[in-house]
Structures are given as structure tokens and as C-alpha cells.
Design an enzyme around this catalytic site. Structure first.
Site, PDB file in Angstrom:
ATOM      1  N   CYS A 188      34.693  44.374  40.436  1.00 40.50           N
ATOM      2  CA  CYS A 188      33.862  45.397  41.059  1.00 40.50           C
ATOM      3  C   CYS A 188      32.646  45.626  40.160  1.00 40.50           C
ATOM      4  O   CYS A 188      32.798  45.886  38.970  1.00 40.50           O
ATOM      5  CB  CYS A 188      34.658  46.687  41.210  1.00 40.50           C
ATOM      6  SG  CYS A 188      33.643  48.087  41.716  1.00 40.50           S
ATOM      7  N   CYS A 220      39.505  35.565  47.020  1.00 36.58           N
ATOM      8  CA  CYS A 220      40.947  35.762  47.054  1.00 36.58           C
ATOM      9  C   CYS A 220      41.231  37.045  46.266  1.00 36.58           C
ATOM     10  O   CYS A 220      41.158  37.047  45.045  1.00 36.58           O
ATOM     11  CB  CYS A 220      41.592  34.536  46.416  1.00 36.58           C
ATOM     12  SG  CYS A 220      43.363  34.589  46.366  1.00 36.58           S
ATOM     13  N   CYS A 261      36.845  49.526  46.688  1.00 36.95           N
ATOM     14  CA  CYS A 261      37.506  49.376  45.392  1.00 36.95           C
ATOM     15  C   CYS A 261      38.512  50.503  45.221  1.00 36.95           C
ATOM     16  O   CYS A 261      38.165  51.673  45.367  1.00 36.95           O
ATOM     17  CB  CYS A 261      36.456  49.420  44.280  1.00 36.95           C
ATOM     18  SG  CYS A 261      37.156  49.436  42.626  1.00 36.95           S
ATOM     19  N   CYS A 280      37.305  52.827  42.124  1.00 37.63           N
ATOM     20  CA  CYS A 280      36.110  53.692  42.140  1.00 37.63           C
ATOM     21  C   CYS A 280      35.573  53.987  43.532  1.00 37.63           C
ATOM     22  O   CYS A 280      34.661  54.785  43.678  1.00 37.63           O
ATOM     23  CB  CYS A 280      35.000  53.093  41.271  1.00 37.63           C
ATOM     24  SG  CYS A 280      34.115  51.724  42.056  1.00 37.63           S
ATOM     25  N   CYS A 314      32.583  49.446  38.625  1.00 36.50           N
ATOM     26  CA  CYS A 314      33.492  49.970  37.603  1.00 36.50           C
ATOM     27  C   CYS A 314      34.110  48.866  36.747  1.00 36.50           C
ATOM     28  O   CYS A 314      34.835  49.164  35.803  1.00 36.50           O
ATOM     29  CB  CYS A 314      34.584  50.831  38.234  1.00 36.50           C
ATOM     30  SG  CYS A 314      35.815  49.895  39.151  1.00 36.50           S
TER      31      CYS A 314
HETATM   32 ZN   LIG Z   1      35.249  49.737  41.399  1.00 29.40          ZN
END
Ligand SMILES: [Zn+2]
Length: 135
Positions: free
Chosen positions: A97, A122, A48, A51, A100
Site C-alpha cells: 500500500c 495476487c 487497504c 489504512c 501506509c
Molecule cells: Zn494502507
């Protein structure tokens, strides 16, 4: 439910570029075929960008020809959060995610891609950061 990484809008604006903020925090979508990881085949882990949580592995990335990096499975099903998205007159499944809450992209199923899950995560390149294997 609060996310493990919980920052104010102001903090996110400070940490992310305007382009990253627009996608990760405002659920924007980068233009197809423009992202840096669309055709990447490098082995590694996609984290990510907001984060650093591990989200996808290169082994599940496949060529979908849709213009965005596509994966058939997250690294760990707990790494992502799936949310019904009724924006734009469609019912889609948003992928965030789980650590976060940042927007990653959407997941589509039953499109007939020859992958083990028949799912296509995607994902916007700008929501990810590739950590190449062995570095
Ligand atoms: Zn994240």
C-alpha cells in the site's frame, strides 16, 4: 520516503489482529483458498485493511484459480508501491500500500491470463477490506 500513514509497530499491533499483522506488517502470506475474498464477485472497492486507502476495484478482479484474490490492475497506479523482493530464492515484485507501506501481496506478469494487462496482482484477502458498491 516516509509513508503518509506512519505508525509504530506497537500501534499496528494494537489496531490489527495477529493474523492481519502477520501479513500486512510482516509480509506473511495467507494460505491459498482460505481468504474471504478469493472467489468474491461482489461489486465494490477493495481498501487497504490497515489504512483504508482505495487499492483495487471489483471490475479488475478475475478468476486466476491461484487461491488468492487476483486483480489485473490497481485502482490507481499511485495507490500501490512495487518493490523487488528477493526472498525465498526468487525474484518477485512485492506489492505494498503506497499510503501506509503495508504488505498486500505480489504482482506477476506474462502468465497468459486473458486480461488487458497480462498482470496478476495476487493479493492476500486479509490485507483488503471490501466496501460493497451502493452501501
Ligand atoms: Zn494502507
Amino acid at each position: 520516503m516516509p509513508y503518509e500513514v506512519n505508525k509504530s509497530d506497537e500501534q499496528w499491533r494494537e489496531e490489527l489482529s495477529p493474523q492481519e499483522y502477520a501479513v500486512l506488517r510482516q509480509a506473511g502470506t495467507e494460505r491459498p483458498f482460505t481468504g474471504e475474498y478469493t472467489d468474491t464477485k461482489t461489486e465494490g472497492v477493495y481498501e487497504c485493511r490497515a489504512c483504508g486507502a482505495e487499492l483495487f476495484r471489483s471490475g479488475t478482479k478475475f478468476e486466476s484459480h491461484c487461491g488468492w484474490p487476483s486483480f489485473y490492475d490497481p485502482a490507481d497506479s499511485d495507490a500501490v508501491e512495487l518493490i523487488e523482493d528477493r526472498a525465498m530464492g526468487m525474484v518477485r515484485t512485492e506489492v505494498r500500500c503506497a499510503r501506509c507501506g503495508s504488505h498486500l501481496g505480489h504482482v506477476f506478469a506474462g502468465e497468459g491470463y486473458p486480461t488487458p494487462t497480462d498482470q496478476r496482482y495476487c493479493i492476500n484477502s486479509i490485507s483488503l477490506r471490501l466496501a460493497p458498491a451502493g452501501e
